[in-house]
Design an enzyme around this catalytic site. Structure first.
Site, PDB file in Angstrom:
ATOM      1  N   LYS A 107     -21.000 -14.202  18.986  1.00 22.54           N
ATOM      2  CA  LYS A 107     -19.758 -13.567  19.404  1.00 22.54           C
ATOM      3  C   LYS A 107     -19.810 -12.083  19.074  1.00 22.54           C
ATOM      4  O   LYS A 107     -19.969 -11.718  17.910  1.00 22.54           O
ATOM      5  CB  LYS A 107     -18.553 -14.215  18.708  1.00 22.54           C
ATOM      6  CG  LYS A 107     -18.401 -15.703  18.993  1.00 22.54           C
ATOM      7  CD  LYS A 107     -17.304 -16.340  18.166  1.00 22.54           C
ATOM      8  CE  LYS A 107     -17.171 -17.828  18.460  1.00 22.54           C
ATOM      9  NZ  LYS A 107     -16.136 -18.480  17.635  1.00 22.54           N
ATOM     10  N   LYS A 193     -11.364 -11.546  18.671  1.00 20.53           N
ATOM     11  CA  LYS A 193     -10.561 -12.185  17.611  1.00 20.53           C
ATOM     12  C   LYS A 193     -11.045 -11.771  16.230  1.00 20.53           C
ATOM     13  O   LYS A 193     -10.263 -11.743  15.267  1.00 20.53           O
ATOM     14  CB  LYS A 193     -10.565 -13.695  17.801  1.00 20.53           C
ATOM     15  CG  LYS A 193     -11.945 -14.350  17.794  1.00 20.53           C
ATOM     16  CD  LYS A 193     -12.429 -14.781  16.438  1.00 20.53           C
ATOM     17  CE  LYS A 193     -13.836 -15.350  16.494  1.00 20.53           C
ATOM     18  NZ  LYS A 193     -14.315 -15.827  15.182  1.00 20.53           N
ATOM     19  N   ASP A 246      -9.113 -19.632  18.607  1.00 22.41           N
ATOM     20  CA  ASP A 246     -10.046 -18.961  17.702  1.00 22.41           C
ATOM     21  C   ASP A 246      -9.352 -17.843  16.936  1.00 22.41           C
ATOM     22  O   ASP A 246      -9.663 -17.576  15.766  1.00 22.41           O
ATOM     23  CB  ASP A 246     -11.223 -18.410  18.508  1.00 22.41           C
ATOM     24  CG  ASP A 246     -12.520 -18.391  17.716  1.00 22.41           C
ATOM     25  OD1 ASP A 246     -12.506 -18.746  16.528  1.00 22.41           O
ATOM     26  OD2 ASP A 246     -13.559 -18.023  18.288  1.00 22.41           O
ATOM     27  N   THR A 250      -9.227 -17.639  12.819  1.00 19.74           N
ATOM     28  CA  THR A 250      -9.907 -16.545  12.129  1.00 19.74           C
ATOM     29  C   THR A 250      -8.934 -15.646  11.381  1.00 19.74           C
ATOM     30  O   THR A 250      -9.306 -15.012  10.396  1.00 19.74           O
ATOM     31  CB  THR A 250     -10.736 -15.718  13.135  1.00 19.74           C
ATOM     32  OG1 THR A 250     -11.418 -16.602  14.009  1.00 19.74           O
ATOM     33  CG2 THR A 250     -11.758 -14.865  12.425  1.00 19.74           C
ATOM     34  N   ARG A 257     -14.872 -14.863   7.420  1.00 19.11           N
ATOM     35  CA  ARG A 257     -15.532 -13.706   6.808  1.00 19.11           C
ATOM     36  C   ARG A 257     -14.812 -12.420   7.173  1.00 19.11           C
ATOM     37  O   ARG A 257     -14.690 -11.502   6.347  1.00 19.11           O
ATOM     38  CB  ARG A 257     -16.996 -13.648   7.249  1.00 19.11           C
ATOM     39  CG  ARG A 257     -17.805 -14.845   6.821  1.00 19.11           C
ATOM     40  CD  ARG A 257     -19.285 -14.657   7.075  1.00 19.11           C
ATOM     41  NE  ARG A 257     -19.633 -14.598   8.482  1.00 19.11           N
ATOM     42  CZ  ARG A 257     -19.904 -15.653   9.229  1.00 19.11           C
ATOM     43  NH1 ARG A 257     -19.835 -16.862   8.699  1.00 19.11           N
ATOM     44  NH2 ARG A 257     -20.249 -15.527  10.485  1.00 19.11           N
ATOM     45  N   ASN A 258     -14.354 -12.322   8.425  1.00 20.24           N
ATOM     46  CA  ASN A 258     -13.696 -11.097   8.860  1.00 20.24           C
ATOM     47  C   ASN A 258     -12.360 -10.893   8.156  1.00 20.24           C
ATOM     48  O   ASN A 258     -12.038  -9.793   7.718  1.00 20.24           O
ATOM     49  CB  ASN A 258     -13.505 -11.138  10.378  1.00 20.24           C
ATOM     50  CG  ASN A 258     -14.835 -11.107  11.107  1.00 20.24           C
ATOM     51  OD1 ASN A 258     -15.473 -10.078  11.214  1.00 20.24           O
ATOM     52  ND2 ASN A 258     -15.290 -12.262  11.575  1.00 20.24           N
ATOM     53  N   GLU A 283     -18.989 -10.174  11.895  1.00 20.09           N
ATOM     54  CA  GLU A 283     -19.252  -9.570  13.205  1.00 20.09           C
ATOM     55  C   GLU A 283     -18.174  -8.563  13.605  1.00 20.09           C
ATOM     56  O   GLU A 283     -18.430  -7.623  14.355  1.00 20.09           O
ATOM     57  CB  GLU A 283     -19.350 -10.654  14.280  1.00 20.09           C
ATOM     58  CG  GLU A 283     -20.611 -11.503  14.211  1.00 20.09           C
ATOM     59  CD  GLU A 283     -21.771 -10.876  14.981  1.00 20.09           C
ATOM     60  OE1 GLU A 283     -21.738  -9.662  15.250  1.00 20.09           O
ATOM     61  OE2 GLU A 283     -22.713 -11.627  15.302  1.00 20.09           O
TER      62      GLU A 283
END
Length: 337
Positions: A107, A193, A246, A250, A257-258, A283
């Protein structure tokens, strides 16, 4: 049993997808860039860096040879980080059979070219293989999938028949795969996202509450949709698994992680220090740069993404970013404003 399936990239998601297929008794090879990790996985049957508590199937094979991994395969699943996908695909290309189904489960948006991963694959693969491209996305933390928690994702392909093949190959009683033909919408939702999740994390790190998170998710969805429509995606895609699904996961999940990076930014830590302490890649940090530049190029209004860009790349104070968001000109609620 001859391995006719391969997963390219042995991070948490790549390892999870490879293990899922192996548990379905497919012959699967997992390609790992790090030779030492490859050897440990083969010997210990665990990925001690990314999924240390998940036992890997006995029939899962490991290699650090990209040629070995991709040669003579029915299906290849690319799960390399988005910013190195081009490099990995270029190296693999001479060894890929023309009949191979190509699945992308990464992604992001490439920084230098501002291209979606679908555009990179279509640029490098011969035109005769474009119909065999399928993009897998949706709300799916790797650890929860590995633990057998019910999960639903979407496989998007311009040729529905190939998306349906991928759907059948991946689906289990705990991993449900839907199909779609809106490749752009599914891809862009999965990429953007992560940027909104960074912003949600910043709000959490600043000590804000549920009201703030709900506003960020909703208005973030509007920004994703606006940019997606400009690129040719469909609005209803962003209301589905690859969009809202998603995004909610997230922006709210502790395994994100984001969101975790955003929380630390909100607490006042510097980006370089945060990233230096991470094993896995967030990412959204690099996608923020390309999403901001792409939106600017297309003249699409993305105020949340713009503020995240300024926080990450111009050292803007997060509290000032929140103030600037809230004090913009008042307007009606709309996906287009």
């Amino acid at each position: 049993m001859k391995n006719k399936y391969a997963v390219i990239g042995a991070g948490s998601w790549g390892t999870t997808l490879a293990n899922l297929l192996a548990q379905k008794k497919y012959g699967v090879t997992l390609w790992c860039y790090e030779t030492d990790l490859t050897e440990r996985m083969q010997r210990k049957r665990i990925n001690d860096i990314y999924l240390p508590d998940i036992v890997l199937a006995d029939n899962l094979h490991f290699t650090s040879s990209l040629k070995e991994a991709v040669s003579d395969k029915k299906m290849l699943v690319f799960v390399a980080p988005s910013q190195v996908t081009r490099q990995v695909l270029e190296q693999a290309l001479p060894h890929i059979s023309p009949e191979t189904i190509i699945v992308s489960a990464s992604k992001g948006i490439e920084n230098n070219t501002l291209k979606l991963l679908s555009e990179i694959f279509e640029e490098l693969l011969p035109a005769t293989m474009h119909q065999q491209l399928v993009f897998l996305s949706g709300p799916s933390f790797a650890r929860e999938v590995s633990q057998g928690m019910p999960t639903a994702v979407v496989a998007a392909g311009r040729d529905l028949a190939y998306a349906e093949q991928v759907q059948t190959i991946f689906s289990t009683e705990k991993f449900r795969v839907y199909t779609h033909t809106d490749v752009i919408g599914v891809e862009l939702g999965g990429a953007m996202k992560n940027v909104i999740a960074l912003a949600a994390g910043v709000a959490d790190g600043l000590g804000f509450g549920y009201n703030s998170r709900a506003a960020l998710i909703t208005r973030g969805l509007a920004e994703m949709t606006r940019l997606g429509l400009k690129l040719g995606g469909k609005a209803d895609t962003f209301a589905g698994l690859a969009g809202m699904g998603d995004l909610v996961l997230t922006c709210t999940g502790d395994l994100s992680r984001n969101r975790s990076v955003g929380i630390e930014l909100g607490k006042g830590r510097k980006l370089d220090d945060i990233l230096a302490g991470m094993t896995m890649i967030a990412e959204g940090v690099k996608t923020t740069l390309s999403a901001f530049q792409l939106a600017h190029k297309l003249n699409v209004d993305v105020p949340i993404i713009e503020q995240m860009y300024q926080i990450l790349y111009q050292n803007k104070d997060p509290r000032q970013a929140v103030s600037d968001l809230m004090l913009r000109d008042l307007k009606p609620e709309s996906l287009m404003s």
